[in-house]
Design an enzyme around this catalytic site. Structure first.
Site, PDB file in Angstrom:
ATOM      1  N   ASP A 226     136.397 119.072 -16.065  1.00  0.00           N
ATOM      2  CA  ASP A 226     135.422 118.046 -15.712  1.00  0.00           C
ATOM      3  C   ASP A 226     135.685 116.728 -16.437  1.00  0.00           C
ATOM      4  O   ASP A 226     136.078 116.718 -17.612  1.00  0.00           O
ATOM      5  CB  ASP A 226     134.021 118.558 -16.076  1.00  0.00           C
ATOM      6  CG  ASP A 226     132.933 117.558 -15.800  1.00  0.00           C
ATOM      7  OD1 ASP A 226     132.640 117.330 -14.620  1.00  0.00           O
ATOM      8  OD2 ASP A 226     132.383 116.992 -16.775  1.00  0.00           O
ATOM      9  N   GLU A 300     139.367 116.860 -12.425  1.00  0.00           N
ATOM     10  CA  GLU A 300     138.496 115.905 -11.751  1.00  0.00           C
ATOM     11  C   GLU A 300     138.821 114.499 -12.245  1.00  0.00           C
ATOM     12  O   GLU A 300     138.494 114.141 -13.376  1.00  0.00           O
ATOM     13  CB  GLU A 300     137.031 116.228 -12.042  1.00  0.00           C
ATOM     14  CG  GLU A 300     136.062 115.253 -11.378  1.00  0.00           C
ATOM     15  CD  GLU A 300     134.683 115.252 -12.017  1.00  0.00           C
ATOM     16  OE1 GLU A 300     133.696 115.051 -11.280  1.00  0.00           O
ATOM     17  OE2 GLU A 300     134.585 115.420 -13.251  1.00  0.00           O
TER      18      GLU A 300
END
Length: 585
Positions: A226, A300
């Site tokens: 993330d 990401e």
């Protein structure tokens, strides 16, 4: 007069065998479908209104029925839940609301029995201000103090203490928070409760590698990483020991509290970040060297394609197998023309290294659902793109049934991105709650998600007819289209075939996949207009086409035959067609 000879493409077994001899051997992750589960919203097993691990375990058969081979779970680690798991207080423990470590191990065992790989969401950029690490840092613990990024404030002419510089949080307002215990500000690029970790400290680097090893030892198949672009800040030693202000962005944003007000040249996309990803890949590959099984890393990164491609590797070292491709999220929408859609889809394929795979992500927990962004009419068409273009497919839970964003009032809003707007009128433009509403299993209480009297977010309107049970009971449904797509993508033509795409006009996007004597054409009408398309534009697409799959609104049926030179496409129609006969003069 010349005689026309009709040749069936399916009558070329020798060609098929010859080509298959040269097919590249694929790894498990290269041909599977990754299905993202937001655990809090998937299935509540104990009636507290919050999804949990046992709810996932109990429904793994559903995942298997979809044709999915791997699931990515949004964070399940111990957290105070200010950002619903993305503020981790203990990277080595399970959040109590979701279950226990024994529950997680049981999930892993059941998934293994069903041959479903489990991928976890790693959140390395920041921790929690309620973690032991942070609490010890406030006490002056020499090790843990340096786990975080601290800076002196600036006293103005009126004697008021202000943040060290103008850096702004992704969730608005200053990225700095003062703590009187140590007399300094700490950096938080996201919520106040998410202090950034200091990756210029070797102890932090080793700690995160230990976190990775801990969960790999449990038996997971890898990580989705993330917010990786924010991992490193500029080295303040290059600026006299003080973090510099970031310049103003060249856009129309006028509110200095908003993230887009600044050009984040010192807090995002630093070169050191890519190097750290390479180090993490080395850790994953340590395990492959032992047992031959590949652990996957997905990153990401919302950045330019040039930057995203660096995450694949640098030619000498390897990085993530899947730097996420957000073209269908950031570069296209329901208002896009076919030309614009083609341009968006071609971008990743153009920039990626020739020996790397593309991937296709149409939705996730941070962006409005596909049915809300593109329109419910295009749910099947977008799933056709995700599943049948070359590369890895990623599905956010609910996209297989065409779930739409739910309405969440200001009073029920819990997402910090929405709450921090301080705007009870326009909060919904920033809130991510609408795409996180509970999964719709049935027409029963709370859409079958929970037996409780209240769910953590309200269930979306319309669940009575838009749910898994309803779509299982009818032949023409988004769910059944999705299952047929996951089955289709197992064919060699979609795993190994070449690609050609075209925008026939502003409405019609189409692409051709061919391999080993088989040719498929996928046609998607993005608009509410009827067209007659000559698909013989594609080389070797002549003669008759057979309908293999349609969207749920199409008037055509599977098995129908169409003339390649005049295919009528009704409004918003999406088709998968196969060339079955070609005419050679």
């Amino acid at each position: 007069m010349r005689m026309k000879i009709i040749i069936s493409l399916l009558s070329l077994p020798l060609l098929l065998v010859f080509v298959q001899c040269h097919e590249k051997e694929t790894d498990w992750w290269e041909t599977t479908v990754f299905y993202q589960i937001y655990p809090r919203s998937f299935k509540d097993s104990d009636g507290d209104g919050i999804g949990d691990l046992n709810g996932i375990t109990e429904n793994l058969e559903y995942i298997k029925e979809l044709g999915v081979g791997a699931t990515w779970l949004s964070p399940i680690f111990k957290s105070p839940m200010y950002d619903f798991g993305y503020d981790i207080s203990d990277f080595y423990a399970i959040q109590e609301e979701y279950g226990t470590m024994e529950d997680f191990e049981r999930l892993l065992q059941k998934a293994k029995e069903l041959d479903i790989k489990i991928v976890l969401d790693l959140v390395p950029n920041h921790g929690s201000n309620e973690s032991v690490w942070f609490e010890e840092a406030l006490k002056g613990h020499p090790k843990y103090y340096n786990y975080f990024i601290w800076e002196d404030g600036i006293v103005d002419e009126n004697g008021k203490l202000n943040p060290p510089n103008n850096w702004v949080s992704v969730f608005r307002k200053s990225a700095w928070e003062y703590r009187k215990e140590v007399g300094k500000y700490y950096l938080h690029q996201f919520a106040i409760g998410q202090p950034d970790l200091n990756y210029r400290n070797p102890d932090v680097v080793e700690e995160m590698k230990n976190v990775i090893r801990f969960w790999l030892n449990k038996g997971i198949a890898g990580f989705r990483v993330d917010a990786i672009a924010h991992l490193f800040e500029v080295d303040k030693g290059l600026f006299g020991g003080k973090f510099p202000d970031e310049p103003l962005a060249q856009n129309r944003e006028t509110n200095p509290d908003n993230y887009d007000y600044l050009d984040h040249i010192y807090t995002k996309d630093r070169k050191e970040t890519v190097e750290m990803v390479y180090q993490w890949r080395d850790v994953l590959d340590e395990y492959k060297e032992k047992d031959g099984f590949t652990r996957v890393m997905m990153t990401e990164v919302y950045s330019s394609p040039q930057i995203v491609m660096e995450y694949f590797g640098d030619g000498d070292r390897v990085g993530a197998q899947m730097p996420f491709n957000f073209a269908l999220i950031g570069d296209a929408s329901g208002s896009s023309t076919a030309e614009e859609l083609k341009y968006a889809l071609d971008k990743f394929l153009t920039f990626k290294p020739i020996d790397k795979l593309a991937n296709w992500v149409a939705g996730n927990h941070d962006n409005n659902r596909v049915a809300s962004r593109y329109g419910v009419e295009l749910v099947d068409g977008i799933n056709m793109i995700v599943m049948l273009l070359p590369g890895v497919a990623v599905t956010y839970m609910g996209e297989e049934i065409g779930m739409v964003d739910g309405y969440v009032s200001w009073e029920d809003t819990v997402d910090p991105s929405g709450c921090n707007t301080d705007d009870p009128i326009n909060y919904w433009k920033s809130s991510r709650d609408p795409e996180r509403t509970p999964f719709q299993w049935s027409s029963g209480k709370n859409a079958g998600f929970s037996t409780g009297d209240k769910t953590w977010l309200p269930v979306a309107d319309g669940y009575e007819t838009l749910n898994v049970a309803a779509q299982k009971s009818t032949t023409r449904s988004h769910l059944n289209v999705y299952k047929q797509l996951t089955n289709l993508r197992r064919k060699p033509v979609f795993q190994h075939g070449r690609l050609e795409s075209v925008a026939f006009n502003s409405d019609i996007y189409a692409f051709k996949r061919w391999h080993g004597g088989e040719i498929y054409v996928i046609v998607i009408n993005l608009k509410n207009r009827i067209h007659s398309i000559d698909l013989t534009y594609f080389e070797n697409v002549v003669g008759r086409l057979q309908v293999v799959l349609t969207d749920v609104r199409s008037q055509k049926s599977v098995g129908d035959f169409l003339d390649a030179n005049k295919v009528k496409i009704i409004a918003y129609e999406s088709l998968v067609l196969k060339v079955v006969e070609t005419i050679r003069p």
